[in-house]
Every structure is written in structure tokens, then in C-alpha cells.
Design an enzyme around this catalytic site. Structure first.
Site, short mmCIF file in Angstrom:
data_model
loop_
_atom_site.label_atom_id
_atom_site.label_comp_id
_atom_site.label_asym_id
_atom_site.label_seq_id
_atom_site.Cartn_x
_atom_site.Cartn_y
_atom_site.Cartn_z
NE ARG A 91 -3.17 0.10 3.04
CZ ARG A 91 -3.60 0.22 4.30
NH1 ARG A 91 -3.67 -0.85 5.08
NH2 ARG A 91 -3.92 1.40 4.77
CE LYS A 109 -0.78 1.50 7.38
NZ LYS A 109 -0.62 2.47 8.54
CG HIS A 121 2.52 -18.64 3.17
ND1 HIS A 121 2.51 -19.00 1.84
CD2 HIS A 121 3.63 -19.21 3.70
CE1 HIS A 121 3.56 -19.77 1.58
NE2 HIS A 121 4.25 -19.91 2.70
CE1 TYR A 124 -2.04 -4.04 7.10
CE2 TYR A 124 -1.96 -4.19 9.49
CZ TYR A 124 -2.00 -3.43 8.34
OH TYR A 124 -1.97 -2.07 8.41
CB ALA A 138 0.95 -19.45 7.11
CG ASN A 144 -1.87 -0.95 12.16
OD1 ASN A 144 -2.96 -1.53 12.25
ND2 ASN A 144 -1.58 -0.12 11.18
#
Length: 223
Positions: A91, A109, A121, A124, A138, A144
Site C-alpha cells: 500500500r 503498509k 503467506h 498483514y 502463515a 497496529n
């Protein structure tokens, strides 16, 4: 003992293009608001025989393997021999080192990934710094933002540091292993050479050379 969460204790700065950003800071999270501007600055200096600017503020090494069906937004740097696999969603504000793996359905991000980091895998990773040879199993993620949207603190034995940040995922030191389907809550710091068991929910500081088994049960890797 707050020294354990300092940059000098967590990272080998020879293993990242972000060294000029990190070397004058004390704590790694201090870099989070600066990543985007730093990428724009350093991207313009990358050697053109090794990197190409594929679109505005997106520099990708010519030796990187970029699979189809992913999305890469700037500012971003993708290092040499790194793989970005199908379904990856980058992102922006992402500095990804050499020999990394950004896997299928992985989202990045506002991050720094040192060399040889694997997020292969369903991961985030947001507002985080991942050290040399760190690996997220995974389904493991960084959370966050706190549920109550208050500022994030880093809490360890005998210290509590107000970071002044509302968005702060996790800081992983060099050679950290995060087990599958684990959640690293805002402000987590996993120090160098430590492991987190699968399906863990981590908050706070895990000391260096440790194994996080469950809340309240952290053992030395030497035991």
C-alpha cells in the site's frame, strides 16, 4: 532495561537501505513517520543498472521477481532478488530489502523489511520494522491500532515508553521467528533471536534469545 528495545540492540544496520534513517534514532518506531519521505529521497540515488523506477516513486530491482496479480503503490523500494508473489498488496511507504519474500495475500503498509525477511503467506504487516532474517509464519499479523484508539506504549519490565504514535504494529529484531496465526498487538517488540509459538497473542516486550510460549510464560532459548 529499556536498552533492549533500542535500535542498536535489535538490528544490524548493514542489512538495510534504511541505515541512514535509523542510525541517528534511538528507537525503531521513531522511523515510522519518516519512511515515506525517506524512500522518495533515497530512491532517486539508487543505481540505475540495478533498479528501475517503474512508476512514480516505485523503485524495483531488476533482479526482483514480481509475479502477476499484485498491487504495488509508492513510495516503495523492492530490493534485489526479492519475490513479490501473486495477491500481494503493498500500500505504500514500504522499503523491502534484498532476498525477501512478500507472499500471496500479504499486505504491507508503512514498513521497513531488512534483507532476507519472509512474510510469505496471508500476513498483514503495518507500521512495523522487521529485522534481518526475521520470518512471520502463515496467517500471523501485526495489529497496529489499539481498540480504544489511544497512543501506543511500549511496556517492558520496569519501563513504559509513550511512543506518541496512534499507529504502531511491531518491531521484530534480527532472526526473529513468529509462529503461524499469531497476533502481535500494538507496541510489541520481539527482541533479537527470539521465537513466538504459533497461535500466540503477544503484547509488550519479548527479551532477546527467548521463546514466547503463552502469556506469562517466556523461557530462555538456552534452557
Amino acid at each position: 532495561m529499556r536498552e533492549q528495545v533500542m535500535i542498536k540492540e535489535l538490528y544490524d544496520l548493514k542489512e538495510t537501505l534504511a541505515a541512514p534513517l535509523l542510525k541517528d534514532l534511538t528507537y525503531p518506531w521513531e522511523a515510522l513517520p519518516k519512511i515515506g519521505d525517506f524512500i522518495k529521497e533515497i530512491g532517486k540515488t539508487l543505481p540505475t543498472d540495478l533498479y528501475e523506477e517503474r512508476e512514480e516513486n516505485v523503485w524495483i530491482a531488476k533482479s526482483a521477481k514480481i509475479y502477476p496479480n499484485n498491487y504495488i503503490a509508492g513510495p516503495c523500494i523492492i530490493g534485489e532478488r526479492t519475490e513479490v508473489r501473486p495477491g500481494a498488496f503493498i500500500r505504500g511507504n514500504a522499503l523491502v530489502g534484498n532476498d525477501c519474500v512478500v507472499g500471496n495475500s500479504t499486505e504491507l503498509k508503512n514498513v521497513i523489511l531488512f534483507n532476507h525477511v519472509q512474510v510469505p503467506h496471508y500476513n498483514y504487516v503495518g507500521d512495523s520494522v522487521l529485522g534481518f532474517y526475521s520470518h512471520m509464519g502463515a496467517g500471523s499479523i501485526t495489529s497496529n491500532v489499539k481498540a480504544d484508539k489511544t497512543l501506543v506504549h511500549v511496556k517492558g519490565d520496569e519501563f513504559d515508553i509513550d511512543t506518541g504514535l496512534k499507529k504502531f504494529g511491531a518491531m521484530l529484531g534480527d532472526h526473529v521467528e513468529i509462529g503461524c496465526n499469531s497476533v502481535l498487538n500494538p507496541g510489541s517488540v520481539i527482541c533479537r533471536n527470539s521465537n513466538v509459538y504459533p497461535v500466540s497473542m503477544v503484547r509488550g516486550v519479548v527479551p532477546a534469545d527467548s521463546i514466547y510460549k503463552e502469556k506469562g510464560k517466556i523461557v530462555s532459548r538456552q534452557a
